[in-house]
Design an enzyme around this catalytic site. Structure first.
Site, PDB file in Angstrom:
ATOM      1  N   ASN A 117      29.310 -15.037  19.864  1.00  0.00           N
ATOM      2  CA  ASN A 117      29.697 -16.203  19.068  1.00  0.00           C
ATOM      3  C   ASN A 117      30.443 -15.804  17.796  1.00  0.00           C
ATOM      4  OD1 ASN A 117      28.480 -17.877  20.937  1.00  0.00           O
ATOM      5  ND2 ASN A 117      26.552 -17.996  19.818  1.00  0.00           N
TER       6      ASN A 117
ATOM      7  N   ASP B  85      38.868 -15.345  22.358  1.00  0.00           N
ATOM      8  CA  ASP B  85      38.205 -16.386  23.138  1.00  0.00           C
ATOM      9  C   ASP B  85      37.967 -15.937  24.573  1.00  0.00           C
ATOM     10  OD1 ASP B  85      37.210 -19.091  23.547  1.00  0.00           O
ATOM     11  OD2 ASP B  85      39.039 -19.454  24.677  1.00  0.00           O
TER      12      ASP B  85
ATOM     13  N   GLU C 230      28.173 -20.675  26.057  1.00  0.00           N
ATOM     14  CA  GLU C 230      29.131 -21.566  26.721  1.00  0.00           C
ATOM     15  C   GLU C 230      29.424 -22.783  25.855  1.00  0.00           C
ATOM     16  OE1 GLU C 230      29.464 -24.492  30.628  1.00  0.00           O
ATOM     17  OE2 GLU C 230      27.944 -22.899  30.610  1.00  0.00           O
TER      18      GLU C 230
ATOM     19  N   HIS D   5      33.124 -23.771  24.173  1.00  0.00           N
ATOM     20  CA  HIS D   5      33.824 -25.040  24.404  1.00  0.00           C
ATOM     21  C   HIS D   5      33.990 -25.820  23.100  1.00  0.00           C
ATOM     22  CE1 HIS D   5      33.899 -24.336  28.586  1.00  0.00           C
ATOM     23  NE2 HIS D   5      32.652 -24.656  28.854  1.00  0.00           N
TER      24      HIS D   5
ATOM     25  N   ASP E  13      36.864 -24.343  21.288  1.00  0.00           N
ATOM     26  CA  ASP E  13      38.099 -24.712  21.993  1.00  0.00           C
ATOM     27  C   ASP E  13      38.530 -26.135  21.637  1.00  0.00           C
ATOM     28  OD1 ASP E  13      38.323 -22.272  23.239  1.00  0.00           O
ATOM     29  OD2 ASP E  13      37.374 -22.916  25.100  1.00  0.00           O
TER      30      ASP E  13
END
Length: 387
Positions: free
Chosen positions: A48, A95, A113, A117, A120
């Site tokens: 992260n 990323d 996950e 996202h 993103d």
């Protein structure tokens, strides 16, 4: 204390397994570079952390451009475009390796996950606004609004079909290819200058800017068609419902509210709010779409129902009711308040969700070398369950 996730959602999140299929054209070639790159990262770096560094670089380099060209018309120094291109490439690379770092260090968790996202969704806002600013689409604001809102919608739609099928499906021309195209635009602006997009193509009578918009329309329509075909085919839940056994069509409502307000407020403004301040305007609504997209991702990963309204809508609502009551507050001032509110709202929400997940799983978000000494309950419901 506000409970962002229920105890049931946290339990389902823990059971969630990532599922994806398909591969874009450039991904196999890029995998070689990404595998090499992850080996250069210290194993003490949390996945992260890698994602966050990439997002921060992307945001900072884009903001440099937006400060110089807030109206998306003014030419910025060539260095700004070069830095945006480099910043996007670094974000793309970091990323792409966060998942590899997680597997390399044995720290795969559902939080990774979700965090990926979430970043993103925010990156998509700055990438699309940065791209349209570099191409001076403030000269033709309708083009700018279309490009940005279409990009945000397609990102949302990709997670919508994931909510329906349980699997994230990649097309032959997908995120990696789009990002390289945008990097190419930045470097063209850095070498030739952003004025190149004002060039009128002989025999066509359209500027390069207009042709670029037309050229992006076709793949966007194909993406939209393919996703809708999957969505309307039905999901994997009961009676072809979503993974959460909810309506496959309902997710169109939250995003339609946001995009509808964005268009309505822009064209009803008496002070030409969007035309005069396009970057600030689109970032404000972009933060709302990012928040709504995050809620959709969480609904998918926790197999839960998605709410129609969200606290982030309070920002656009301020602008809407201000217009309804004949602009009691200067629109530009209110737009800044809206932008700050929507940004704080998504940061506050993301921080709260990450903290609850970390507490429930007994992990840290940005540290893989140690674990919390004691896992405290994250919700009132889970607190009762632990007694």
């Amino acid at each position: 204390m506000t409970d962002f996730l229920t105890s049931t959602q946290l339990k389902r999140l823990k059971e969630h397994k990532y599922s994806a299929q398909g591969q874009s054209v450039l991904e196999p070639q890029m995998q070689k570079f990404w595998r090499w790159l992850v080996e250069q990262i210290p194993e003490t770096w949390a996945p992260n952390t890698i994602t966050s560094v990439g997002l921060l670089i992307n945001i900072v380099t884009t903001l440099l451009l937006l400060v110089w060209s807030a109206d998306a018309k003014t030419e910025a120094p060539r260095l700004c475009y070069f830095l945006c291109g480099v910043g996007l490439f670094l974000y793309q690379s970091l990323d792409a390796i966060d998942g590899k770092q997680a597997r390399r260090t044995g720290t795969n968790t559902p939080l990774g996950e979700l965090f990926d996202h979430g970043c993103d969704s925010v990156s998509t806002v700055f990438v699309t606004v940065g791209l349209t600013t570099a191409m001076k689409m403030g000269e033709e604001p309708c083009y700018m609004m279309f490009e940005v809102l279409a990009g945000l919608y397609l990102f949302y739609q990709a997670h919508w079909q994931t909510y329906v099928t349980g699997t994230l499906i990649f097309n032959k021309f997908d995120v990696t290819e789009s990002q390289f195209g945008i990097i190419g635009v930045y470097f063209i602006c850095a070498i030739i200058g952003p004025g190149v997009w004002d060039t009128v193509v002989p025999g066509v009578g359209l500027t390069l800017r207009a042709l670029a918009v037309v050229g992006s329309l076709l793949p966007a329509l194909f993406h939209c068609r393919d996703n809708l075909k999957i969505i309307f085919s039905g999901g994997i839940g009961k009676n072809k419902s979503t993974i959460a056994d909810t309506s496959t069509i309902f997710p169109v409502v939250p995003i339609s509210i946001v995009l509808g307000l964005a268009v309505m407020i822009a064209f009803k403004s008496t002070s030409n709010l969007f035309q005069n301040h396009p970057c600030l305007y689109l970032i404000s609504f972009g933060m709302v779409t990012a928040k709504v997209t995050n809620r959709l991702v969480i609904a998918h990963m926790t197999k839960s129902e998605m709410a129609m309204l969200d606290s982030s809508l309070f920002g656009p609502a301020m602008l809407f009711f201000n217009q309804y009551f004949n602009v009691l507050v200067p629109e530009y001032l209110l737009l800044w308040i809206c932008c700050i509110y929507c940004t704080v709202d998504i940061v506050w929400y993301s921080k709260g969700v990450c903290q609850e997940i970390c507490d429930f799983l007994g992990i840290y978000c940005f540290n893989i070398t140690s674990k919390p000494e004691k896992v405290r309950p994250t919700t009132r419901a889970s607190a009762k369950a632990n007694k």
